[in-house]
Design an enzyme around this catalytic site. Structure first.
Site, PDB file in Angstrom:
ATOM      1  N   VAL A  71       0.839  -1.201   0.000  1.00  0.00           N
ATOM      2  CA  VAL A  71       0.000   0.000   0.000  1.00  0.00           C
ATOM      3  C   VAL A  71       0.874   1.250   0.000  1.00  0.00           C
ATOM      4  O   VAL A  71       0.596   2.225  -0.704  1.00  0.00           O
ATOM      5  CB  VAL A  71      -0.952   0.001   1.209  1.00  0.00           C
ATOM      6  CG1 VAL A  71      -1.749   1.304   1.263  1.00  0.00           C
ATOM      7  CG2 VAL A  71      -1.908  -1.189   1.149  1.00  0.00           C
ATOM      8  N   GLU A 275       8.235   0.119   5.957  1.00  0.00           N
ATOM      9  CA  GLU A 275       9.359  -0.004   5.037  1.00  0.00           C
ATOM     10  C   GLU A 275      10.589   0.676   5.631  1.00  0.00           C
ATOM     11  O   GLU A 275      10.535   1.853   5.997  1.00  0.00           O
ATOM     12  CB  GLU A 275       9.014   0.611   3.687  1.00  0.00           C
ATOM     13  CG  GLU A 275       7.897  -0.124   2.953  1.00  0.00           C
ATOM     14  CD  GLU A 275       8.213  -1.586   2.731  1.00  0.00           C
ATOM     15  OE1 GLU A 275       9.148  -1.890   1.967  1.00  0.00           O
ATOM     16  OE2 GLU A 275       7.540  -2.439   3.347  1.00  0.00           O
TER      17      GLU A 275
END
Length: 309
Positions: A71, A275
Site C-alpha cells: 500500500v 518499510e
C-alpha cells in the site's frame, strides 16, 4: 455497484497472486459485471510504477491486495500524479500486520473487503511526507523501527503481529537511545529517543496503538516520543504511560501539529508504513486531502462526517 467504478484495477503483491481466495474474489467480481483488470508486482518498486500507470490510464479506483508495504508503494506512485489524476484507493488486507487496514476497519475477509472497495463512498485523506517519501499510516524511528527491520520474515509469517512483540522483548534492554532535536511550529527541544512515532493513522508494528487521537483527514499529524529508561522500574512506568495515551508522563510525550523536523546526531533507523530507511534529518509535513480512500462509514480514523460525492 457505484457508477464511478467503471474503470477498476487490482494491484496484487506477487506473493499473494496464487491465493485461491483472491482468485475466487476476482472471478466473483467479474461475474457481477465489473470490468476489473489485474496487475501483479514482481519485485520491490513495482507497485509504485503500477499505481502511477493506473492514474495515467484513467483508472477510477485502484484496489491494492497486499500488506502495508505494498500500500505504501502504491501511495508513492499515486503521489507522482496530479490530484485530479489520482485514482481512489482501496485495500484488500493480505500482509502480515495490515496496520492501516486494521485501523480503517477494513474486513479481513477478502470478499467483504472487495465489496467495500467497490461500493464505499470516497473519503479524502491526508498524506504525510519525508522528503520525496510519502506515507499514509505511520513513521516510527528508534526502537520500534529497529524491531520492524530486524524481525525475520519467516518469524513474521509464523507469528503475525506477535513476532514484533517477541523481538521487542528480546531487544528492549539492549537498545541505545537516539539523541535528536525536534522542532515544530509550537515548540522545540532535545530528546533521548527510545521511540519516535509520527502518525497519520493510529497503529503500527503489528497492532501497537500509538496515536489514539489520529484522524486521516484532520490536517494534523500525531507525534509520540518515548524517553530511554535505565531500569526495570523505568521500563514498567514507560509501559504504563503508553497505556494512558494521549496523556503525557515522565517518559512519554504526545502532541498534535502539522509539521515537525527531527535532526539526529547519527542516522536514525526508521520505517515508513513498515518499510525501512535510515535518515539523519526528517522534515515531516502533510498534504491535506491528497488521496481519496474507500473506508467503512463507521471508520474511527475519519473526522469528516460527510463522504466525498
Amino acid at each position: 455497484m457505484n457508477s464511478d467504478c467503471s474503470m477498476l484495477r487490482l494491484l496484487v503483491n506477487g506473493k499473494s497472486a496464487q491465493s485461491p481466495a483472491l482468485r475466487d474474489v476476482v472471478e466473483a467480481t467479474r461475474e457481477k459485471g465489473a470490468r476489473l483488470e489485474v496487475t501483479v508486482t514482481w519485485e520491490a518498486g513495482d507497485a509504485v510504477r503500477l499505481a502511477e500507470q493506473a492514474g495515467k490510464d484513467g483508472v477510477s479506483r485502484l484496489i491494492v491486495a497486499g500488506g502495508d508495504g505494498t500500500v505504501n508503494e502504491a501511495v508513492n506512485g499515486l503521489m507522482r500524479l496530479s490530484r485530479e489524476d489520482r485514482p481512489a484507493l482501496g485495500v484488500l488486507p493480505m500482509g502480515t500486520a495490515n496496520d492501516l487496514a486494521t485501523g480503517l476497519g477494513i474486513p479481513d475477509e477478502l470478499s467483504e473487503a472487495m465489496d467495500l472497495a467497490l461500493n464505499a463512498s470516497l473519503r479524502a485523506v491526508d498524506v504525510l511526507s519525508v522528503g520525496d517519501h510519502y506515507f499514509l499510516n505511520m513513521l516510527s524511528a528508534g526502537f520500534g523501527a529497529e524491531i520492524t527491520a530486524s524481525t525475520p520474515k519467516t518469524l513474521k509469517r509464523l507469528l503475525g503481529g506477535g513476532a514484533y512483540s517477541l523481538m521487542g522483548a528480546l531487544k528492549a534492554r539492549r537498545f541505545h537511545a537516539c539523541p535528536a532535536r525536534l522542532e515544530w511550529p509550537e515548540g522545540e527541544g532535545h530528546r533521548e529517543l527510545f521511540l519516535l512515532a509520527i502518525g497519520n493513522g493510529a497503529q503500527a508494528g503489528g497492532g501497537q496503538r500509538l496515536s489514539p487521537l489520529a484522524r486521516l483527514d484532520d490536517g494534523l499529524l500525531e507525534v509520540l516520543t518515548v524517553r530511554q529508561f535505565s531500569s526495570l522500574s523505568g521500563m514498567r512506568q514507560m509501559i504504563a504511560e503508553l497505556k494512558r495515551l494521549p496523556a503525557s508522563g515522565e517518559y512519554v510525550e504526545y502532541w498534535q501539529t502539522d509539521q515537525v523536523r527531527v535532526t539526529a546526531d547519527q542516522p536514525l533507523p526508521l520505517t515508513l508504513d513498515g518499510e525501512p530507511h535510515r535518515m539523519t534529518q526528517l522534515d515531516v509535513s502533510l498534504e491535506h486531502h491528497a488521496i481519496d480512500l474507500m473506508a467503512p462509514k463507521t471508520c474511527q480514523l475519519l473526522e469528516s462526517a460527510a463522504p466525498k460525492s
